[in-house]
Each structure stands twice: as structure tokens, then as C-alpha cells.
Design an enzyme around this catalytic site. Structure first.
Site, PDB file in Angstrom:
ATOM      1  N   ARG A   1      26.239 -19.440  39.274  1.00 15.40           N
ATOM      2  CA  ARG A   1      24.833 -19.446  39.731  1.00 15.40           C
ATOM      3  C   ARG A   1      24.646 -18.500  40.909  1.00 15.40           C
ATOM      4  O   ARG A   1      23.821 -18.736  41.788  1.00 15.40           O
ATOM      5  CB  ARG A   1      24.370 -20.858  40.089  1.00 15.40           C
ATOM      6  CG  ARG A   1      24.495 -21.864  38.977  1.00 15.40           C
ATOM      7  CD  ARG A   1      23.656 -21.496  37.753  1.00 15.40           C
ATOM      8  NE  ARG A   1      23.888 -22.440  36.671  1.00 15.40           N
ATOM      9  CZ  ARG A   1      24.799 -22.270  35.729  1.00 15.40           C
ATOM     10  NH1 ARG A   1      25.551 -21.177  35.716  1.00 15.40           N
ATOM     11  NH2 ARG A   1      24.953 -23.150  34.777  1.00 15.40           N
TER      12      ARG A   1
ATOM     13  N   SER B   1      17.730 -28.213  37.160  1.00 11.73           N
ATOM     14  CA  SER B   1      18.805 -28.690  38.038  1.00 11.73           C
ATOM     15  C   SER B   1      18.536 -28.255  39.481  1.00 11.73           C
ATOM     16  O   SER B   1      18.422 -27.063  39.752  1.00 11.73           O
ATOM     17  CB  SER B   1      20.156 -28.136  37.577  1.00 11.73           C
ATOM     18  OG  SER B   1      20.442 -28.560  36.267  1.00 11.73           O
TER      19      SER B   1
ATOM     20  N   GLU C   1      20.455 -25.330  44.012  1.00  9.87           N
ATOM     21  CA  GLU C   1      20.370 -24.217  43.079  1.00  9.87           C
ATOM     22  C   GLU C   1      18.984 -23.592  43.178  1.00  9.87           C
ATOM     23  O   GLU C   1      18.787 -22.418  42.868  1.00  9.87           O
ATOM     24  CB  GLU C   1      20.626 -24.740  41.661  1.00  9.87           C
ATOM     25  CG  GLU C   1      20.751 -23.679  40.598  1.00  9.87           C
ATOM     26  CD  GLU C   1      21.189 -24.235  39.261  1.00  9.87           C
ATOM     27  OE1 GLU C   1      20.649 -23.810  38.250  1.00  9.87           O
ATOM     28  OE2 GLU C   1      22.078 -25.106  39.243  1.00  9.87           O
TER      29      GLU C   1
END
Length: 339
Positions: A164, A239, A335
Site C-alpha cells: 500500500r 479498509s 490506509e
């Protein structure tokens, strides 16, 4: 390029947060981007670049210029019996692009079906799902230097992809505006990844007897729709936290107390632990606090039930972060980009 004043950002973020931009513009082309970079409005104030708004939490009004990238276009650069190379505009909807590739039986991104956002945001975040990351298929990323207005092409290696992560979130953060992405997909002899999660079992439930680009895409869509709330129905950004990576010593120590703690080897004597499991163990799953909360089916997703405030979502995230740290000695990292 038209610059508007005092524009609501609610339609432009999947959390559905009510926030106002002092100024707002839409970028339809590379020329628009370069015109913006030369404008006094860009040089004199804060600037926020938006794609699909699916990975951002707005905690207050933005006292500056918000520029939404809507550069469209799909072009086949090369195609043969083995692969196809495509250049795609940064403003293209990611899922719609995946469906375009599935319809053409081009393999490589079928596991990334139904991920919200735009093509341009995908490499920035190195989006991933069900055993596949976009770094696996990216050939290069085209971007414009915000200081010079010059175009630069970043090779896959130069993007420095991580979990990520990419160079666009680290070393050159806020220094480039992504305008296009070139991807390399397979036209036959596809390398399917159906072992992650319940993909194989779901394909069987859907009536598929063997893996294919379409079968995996349909299975992933089915799974995501069963687990994750639709942002059009309940505001969310998917998320909220990354799955943390911890060293083997801490993982083995935790296993003595929490026998069923899940973990996956991540190389270099490290283990990746599902953040959703940690959050659920701390009792957060399904918790609701007035207009915000933690989704009842997925503890990793924070939600806005309507009329929620971004600042309250962020306060909830920090409480979750603290409780996981206190219980497991693991630090969760968001995130989502918090503005």
C-alpha cells in the site's frame, strides 16, 4: 479550466463527508494540469488533488484549491498473442477499466475488481486484493512535476512499490500529479491467482468449473459485495487501516496468549497480521456511535451512516489504534489519507 468558489466536496468523497473547498476545478487534460500549475491560484495556496475520493477522509473544510483529475482515455499501445500493453488516463474509473479488460479476456487485474477509485490513484496506493497488487502489472506511470510542469515517466522500479505504498506517498509526495498509467496484461496463458480467501469456493458456487478471467472477477465481486458496504448506501473508504507487519518474535509471543491469531509470512522473518482480526478482538466490530461506527460485517471498515463528521471518524480511528496497541503491542497505520 474553470475555477469555482465554495464548492461542496460531499459528492467527491466516498465517505460522503460534508466539507467545502474554498476553490475547486476539474482537470480534463494534461494541458489543464499544466495550466493549473502555472496559475497564481496554485502557487499561492494549499492544493488537494482528488481522484475518485475513495481513499480520503475530510475532517474539515479545505481552505485552498481542490483539483479533481478527470483525464480519460484508453489506448492499446501494443498487442500480440501473449500480451497487451495499454495506456489509461488517470481519471478513468478503476472498476470500469477492470470490466473493460475482463470483457476482452485480458488477464492480470481481475482480482482487483470492484475496488473504488480511479486508475491514477491505483499506483499511488499500490492497490491490492486477493493475492494481487497493481505493481504486478504496471509498466510505467506518467506524471507531471508540480514545480516545473515537466512530464516524467516513472518505470515500475522507480515507483518503489511496497505494501500500500509507492514513491508517490513517500519521497515525492505532493510533488507530482499522475496523469496516466501504462499496464501490461496477458492475452492468453493467464497466471490466475484463485487461492487467496474464498475465491475458489465462490467460483464453484457461481457455477464455474475452472479458473478464468471472468470467473475470478465474478467471484471477487461476489465476495466484496457480501462483505463490504456499498459507498453509495453507507459512506466509507474501504479498509481504513493497513494490515500490520510484525517480527517473528512478537508474533510467536502473541501466539502463546492468543492461540488462534492469524498470521502470514511476509519474508525477512516477519509476519503480516490481519488488522480486522485485531480490531475485532478489541471489541470494535459493529460498534455504532450516533452517525458513525465500525461496520458490522468488516471491522476494518469505518462508516458514516449519514450526517457523520470526518473529525469524529478520525477520533474513532485513533481510539481503535490505541486499543490495539495496548492489547497487542501492534501499531495500526491508516490506509486512508486524512485531510
Amino acid at each position: 479550466m474553470i475555477i469555482q468558489k465554495n464548492v461542496s466536496l460531499a459528492p467527491f468523497n466516498t465517505f460522503g463527508m460534508q466539507a467545502t473547498a474554498k476553490e475547486f476545478t476539474v482537470l480534463h487534460s494534461i494541458e489543464d494540469v499544466q495550466q493549473l500549475l502555472a496559475a497564481d491560484d496554485f502557487k499561492k495556496q494549499r492544493v488537494l488533488i482528488l481522484g475518485g475520493g475513495s481513499n480520503v477522509l475530510l475532517t474539515k473544510n479545505f481552505d485552498g484549491l481542490v483539483a479533481k483529475v478527470e483525464i480519460l482515455g484508453k489506448k492499446v499501445i501494443h498487442k500480440d498473442d501473449e500480451q497487451v500493453v495499454l495506456h489509461v488516463g488517470a481519471g478513468e474509473n478503476w472498476h470500469a477499466f477492470v470490466m473493460y479488460c475482463v470483457d476482452n479476456n485480458w488477464g492480470g487485474i481481475e482480482n482487483l475488481s470492484l475496488i473504488p477509485g480511479t486508475v491514477g490513484a491505483a499506483p499511488m496506493q499500490n492497490i491490492g486484493a486477493y493475492g494481487v497488487e497493481i505493481k504486478d502489472v504496471i509498466d510505467s506511470v506518467e506524471a507531471i512535476d508540480v514545480h516545473s510542469g515537466a512530464m516524467r515517466t516513472f518505470s515500475n522500479e522507480e515507483c518503489r512499490f511496497g505494501y500500500r505504498e509507492s514513491i508517490f506517498k513517500q519521497e515525492v509526495k505532493d510533488q507530482y500529479i499522475i496523469t496516466g498509467v501504462t499496464l501490461r496484461l496477458t492475452t492468453k496463458n493467464h497466471r490466475f491467482n484463485s487461492s487467496y480467501g474464498a475465491v475458489t469456493d465462490t467460483m464453484k458456487v457461481l457455477g464455474y468449473h475452472e479458473a478464468s478471467v471472468r470467473a475470478i472477477s465474478d467471484a471477487v465481486i461476489h465476495i466484496r459485495r457480501s462483505k463490504l458496504p456499498d459507498p453509495a448506501q453507507i459512506g466509507n473508504a474501504g479498509s481504513f487501516f493497513k494490515n500490520p507487519t510484525i517480527d517473528a518474535a512478537l508474533y510467536e509471543s502473541l501466539k502463546k496468549t492468543y492461540i488462534d491469531i492469524p498470521g502470514y509470512t511476509a519474508g525477512n522473518n516477519m509476519f503480516k497480521v490481519p488488522a480486522a482480526w485485531l480490531i475485532e478482538q478489541c471489541g470494535w466490530k459493529g460498534k455504532r456511535f450516533n452517525n458513525i461506527g465500525v461496520h458490522q460485517h468488516q471491522a476494518l471498515v469505518l462508516v458514516n451512516y449519514g450526517g457523520g463528521e470526518g473529525e469524529k471518524i478520525w477520533e474513532l480511528a485513533m481510539k481503535i489504534q490505541l486499543s490495539v496497541k495496548e492489547k497487542f503491542n501492534i501499531t495500526l497505520h491508516p490506509e486512508v489519507n486524512v485531510v
